[in-house]
Design an enzyme around this catalytic site. Structure first.
Site, PDB file in Angstrom:
ATOM      1  N   GLY A  56      -2.172  -3.792   8.246  1.00  0.00           N
ATOM      2  CA  GLY A  56      -3.609  -3.996   8.112  1.00  0.00           C
ATOM      3  C   GLY A  56      -3.956  -5.236   7.293  1.00  0.00           C
ATOM      4  O   GLY A  56      -3.085  -6.018   6.890  1.00  0.00           O
ATOM      5  N   GLN A  57      -5.251  -5.390   7.044  1.00  0.00           N
ATOM      6  CA  GLN A  57      -5.741  -6.602   6.355  1.00  0.00           C
ATOM      7  C   GLN A  57      -5.102  -6.749   4.977  1.00  0.00           C
ATOM      8  O   GLN A  57      -4.668  -7.831   4.598  1.00  0.00           O
ATOM      9  CB  GLN A  57      -7.278  -6.538   6.220  1.00  0.00           C
ATOM     10  CG  GLN A  57      -7.876  -7.843   5.732  1.00  0.00           C
ATOM     11  CD  GLN A  57      -9.323  -7.699   5.246  1.00  0.00           C
ATOM     12  OE1 GLN A  57      -9.894  -6.605   5.231  1.00  0.00           O
ATOM     13  NE2 GLN A  57      -9.905  -8.814   4.831  1.00  0.00           N
ATOM     14  N   TYR A 101     -16.630   7.646   5.826  1.00  0.00           N
ATOM     15  CA  TYR A 101     -15.646   6.877   5.058  1.00  0.00           C
ATOM     16  C   TYR A 101     -15.869   7.078   3.559  1.00  0.00           C
ATOM     17  O   TYR A 101     -14.928   7.365   2.807  1.00  0.00           O
ATOM     18  CB  TYR A 101     -15.807   5.402   5.445  1.00  0.00           C
ATOM     19  CG  TYR A 101     -14.931   4.432   4.690  1.00  0.00           C
ATOM     20  CD1 TYR A 101     -13.548   4.409   4.887  1.00  0.00           C
ATOM     21  CD2 TYR A 101     -15.488   3.502   3.807  1.00  0.00           C
ATOM     22  CE1 TYR A 101     -12.748   3.494   4.217  1.00  0.00           C
ATOM     23  CE2 TYR A 101     -14.697   2.583   3.138  1.00  0.00           C
ATOM     24  CZ  TYR A 101     -13.328   2.585   3.349  1.00  0.00           C
ATOM     25  OH  TYR A 101     -12.546   1.670   2.683  1.00  0.00           O
TER      26      TYR A 101
HETATM   27  P1  NAD Z   1      -6.938  -1.946   7.970  1.00  0.00           P
HETATM   28  O1  NAD Z   1      -7.783  -1.145   8.885  1.00  0.00           O
HETATM   29  O2  NAD Z   1      -6.858  -3.413   8.172  1.00  0.00           O
HETATM   30  O3  NAD Z   1      -5.452  -1.360   7.986  1.00  0.00           O
HETATM   31  C1  NAD Z   1      -5.194   0.014   7.963  1.00  0.00           C
HETATM   32  C2  NAD Z   1      -3.867   0.243   8.655  1.00  0.00           C
HETATM   33  O4  NAD Z   1      -3.620   1.646   8.671  1.00  0.00           O
HETATM   34  C3  NAD Z   1      -3.841  -0.244  10.108  1.00  0.00           C
HETATM   35  O5  NAD Z   1      -2.797  -1.185  10.283  1.00  0.00           O
HETATM   36  C4  NAD Z   1      -3.612   1.026  10.923  1.00  0.00           C
HETATM   37  O6  NAD Z   1      -2.763   0.832  12.044  1.00  0.00           O
HETATM   38  C5  NAD Z   1      -2.964   1.944   9.890  1.00  0.00           C
HETATM   39  N1  NAD Z   1      -3.122   3.362  10.206  1.00  0.00           N
HETATM   40  C6  NAD Z   1      -4.200   4.000  10.726  1.00  0.00           C
HETATM   41  N2  NAD Z   1      -3.915   5.299  10.916  1.00  0.00           N
HETATM   42  C7  NAD Z   1      -2.663   5.500  10.472  1.00  0.00           C
HETATM   43  C8  NAD Z   1      -1.800   6.630  10.406  1.00  0.00           C
HETATM   44  N3  NAD Z   1      -2.192   7.831  10.857  1.00  0.00           N
HETATM   45  N4  NAD Z   1      -0.563   6.458   9.875  1.00  0.00           N
HETATM   46  C9  NAD Z   1      -0.149   5.248   9.452  1.00  0.00           C
HETATM   47  N5  NAD Z   1      -0.902   4.129   9.519  1.00  0.00           N
HETATM   48  C10 NAD Z   1      -2.140   4.262  10.027  1.00  0.00           C
HETATM   49  O7  NAD Z   1      -7.395  -1.590   6.486  1.00  0.00           O
HETATM   50  P2  NAD Z   1      -7.279  -2.485   5.170  1.00  0.00           P
HETATM   51  O8  NAD Z   1      -8.481  -3.332   5.114  1.00  0.00           O
HETATM   52  O9  NAD Z   1      -5.937  -3.082   5.084  1.00  0.00           O
HETATM   53  O10 NAD Z   1      -7.466  -1.351   4.078  1.00  0.00           O
HETATM   54  C11 NAD Z   1      -6.376  -0.728   3.432  1.00  0.00           C
HETATM   55  C12 NAD Z   1      -6.926   0.292   2.457  1.00  0.00           C
HETATM   56  O11 NAD Z   1      -7.825  -0.353   1.542  1.00  0.00           O
HETATM   57  C13 NAD Z   1      -7.721   1.434   3.099  1.00  0.00           C
HETATM   58  O12 NAD Z   1      -7.519   2.603   2.375  1.00  0.00           O
HETATM   59  C14 NAD Z   1      -9.153   0.978   2.933  1.00  0.00           C
HETATM   60  O13 NAD Z   1     -10.039   2.061   2.914  1.00  0.00           O
HETATM   61  C15 NAD Z   1      -9.094   0.288   1.589  1.00  0.00           C
HETATM   62  N6  NAD Z   1     -10.182  -0.669   1.407  1.00  0.00           N
HETATM   63  C16 NAD Z   1     -10.231  -1.824   2.136  1.00  0.00           C
HETATM   64  C17 NAD Z   1     -11.281  -2.719   1.943  1.00  0.00           C
HETATM   65  C18 NAD Z   1     -11.382  -3.999   2.704  1.00  0.00           C
HETATM   66  O14 NAD Z   1     -12.385  -4.723   2.570  1.00  0.00           O
HETATM   67  N7  NAD Z   1     -10.387  -4.364   3.493  1.00  0.00           N
HETATM   68  C19 NAD Z   1     -12.288  -2.406   1.010  1.00  0.00           C
HETATM   69  C20 NAD Z   1     -12.232  -1.199   0.326  1.00  0.00           C
HETATM   70  C21 NAD Z   1     -11.148  -0.342   0.508  1.00  0.00           C
HETATM   71  N1  SER Z   2     -14.630  -3.266   3.355  1.00  0.00           N
HETATM   72  C1  SER Z   2     -14.683  -1.858   3.514  1.00  0.00           C
HETATM   73  C2  SER Z   2     -15.515  -1.482   4.677  1.00  0.00           C
HETATM   74  O1  SER Z   2     -16.425  -2.211   4.976  1.00  0.00           O
HETATM   75  C3  SER Z   2     -15.287  -1.244   2.262  1.00  0.00           C
HETATM   76  O2  SER Z   2     -14.487  -0.200   1.882  1.00  0.00           O
HETATM   77  O3  SER Z   2     -15.266  -0.458   5.261  1.00  0.00           O
END
Ligand code: NAD
Ligand code: SER
Length: 322
Positions: free
Chosen positions: A14-15, A145
């Protein structure tokens, strides 16, 4: 704890995971970090080191990987983000909640000594004061969420208090990065806009021009996360999830800064269902506990983030056509 961390990252494609794995491998060694995701790696995946396909809803799979590699730290990133979560509420609740509970049980019953799990600004809701939102402000989220993240916060604090597990967490704001596409969140516009500005000179934004949200550049998010994981446990007074912030801006303000670099850039606004989500989140966050307890300090301000994002996105786009 063993001096040598053996780290499992879930949701590693993921990101955040795609950048966190690289930095963890830089710091601790390629073989010390096991990347995993539900998905198989894409064709252009260029990380060396072990990768395992892992569904966090399957405890047997997590257990098998933990035993195979002797895992002693987990970064549990696998989740469904806010916008996808509103379209697939049952899936979001299942992955975000049961995935976390599976990991917590494995940490409780096994050899994992430290767990990182991210929460989000989405734990706040329409009844929360929207400016300088404090650590203990009202949390009444109205998105699936946000509800799952708030429940997750309660669970990680419970497992810390009841079973003495060392779990660390931040409430990430919207994260901005160029390496991997954003994964279906409400703040994704602030990622997509850069490539669109370079490639097309224009962008249609799915939020209104004046929607202010808290944001952070990915290098700061990664460094802050690792600083929290390295912090002395006795300094950590928040065992749910720390408010964590860098800067705030609206699409309109971001577009003006991009125009300083690409004068012909234009932006249009076509708000969709994500506007409703963004309207329930804080505009600015007070993260004083992170700054006091583990000395959180970002390197990038808004202007330097924009400049760096444009440079790095240009390079990435050039690489992808070569
Ligand atoms: P993302 O959606 O880019 O990546 C999430 C990854 O989880 C994906 O690669 C997906 O394939 C994988 N995934 C989904 N279901 C799954 C499963 N059942 N088993 C294993 N893998 C699975 O998300 P991200 O932006 O990398 O976020 C990572 C974490 O950080 C998450 O918990 C998200 O809530 C949190 N977060 C992200 C942001 C943001 O701006 N990116 C902000 C706040 C919180
Ligand atoms: N960047 C995330 C979203 O928009 C915040 O947790 O879902």
């Amino acid at each position: 704890m063993s001096d040598t961390p053996k780290i499992l990252v879930t949701g590693a494609l993921g990101q955040i995971g795609s950048e966190l794995v690289t930095e963890l491998r830089n710091r601790f060694g390629t073989e010390q970090v096991i990347a995993s995701d539900l998905r198989a790696p894409p064709d252009d995946y260029n990380e060396n080191g072990s990768f395992e396909q892992l569904d966090v809803l399957k405890p047997d799979q997590i257990l098998a990987i933990n035993e195979k590699y002797g895992i002693n730290q987990i970064y549990h990133l696998a989740a469904i983000l806010s916008a996808v979560g509103e379209q697939k509420p049952q899936l979001a609740w299942n992955v975000n909640m049961n995935g976390l509970l599976n990991i917590l049980e494995i940490v409780k019953n096994g050899d994992v000594q430290k767990l990182f799990w991210p929460s989000s600004i989405a734990v706040f809701g329409p009844t929360t004061p929207r400016n300088d939102t404090e650590q203990f402000a009202i949390t009444e989220p109205t998105t699936v969420y946000g509800i799952s993240k708030l429940a997750g916060e309660r669970w990680v604090e419970y497992y810390h208090d009841k079973y003495d597990l060392d779990i660390r967490s931040v409430r990430y704001p919207g994260l901005i990065s160029y390496k991997t596409k954003a994964g279906g969140g409400t703040t994704d516009y602030a990622v997509e806009i850069f490539a669109a500005a370079i490639r097309e000179g224009s962008y249609t934004c799915f939020l209104n021009s004046d929607t202010v949200l808290p944001m952070m550049y990915m290098p700061d998010a990664i460094n802050g996360t690792l600083d929290l994981m390295e912090a002395d446990e006795k300094d950590l007074q928040i065992r749910s999830s720390y408010n964590f912030n860098a800067f705030s801006f609206s699409p309109n303000q971001l577009a003006a800064l991009i125009k300083n670099h690409i004068p012909g850039f234009t932006i249009e606004y076509a708000p969709d269902f994500r506007q409703k989500l963004a309207d329930t989140w804080p505009q600015t966050i007070d993260d004083k506990y992170a700054r006091e307890d583990w000395k959180w300090e970002q390197q990038f301000d808004l202007e330097s983030m924009v400049s760096d994002m444009l440079d790095k996105t240009k390079l990435k786009l050039l690489e992808s056509v070569e």
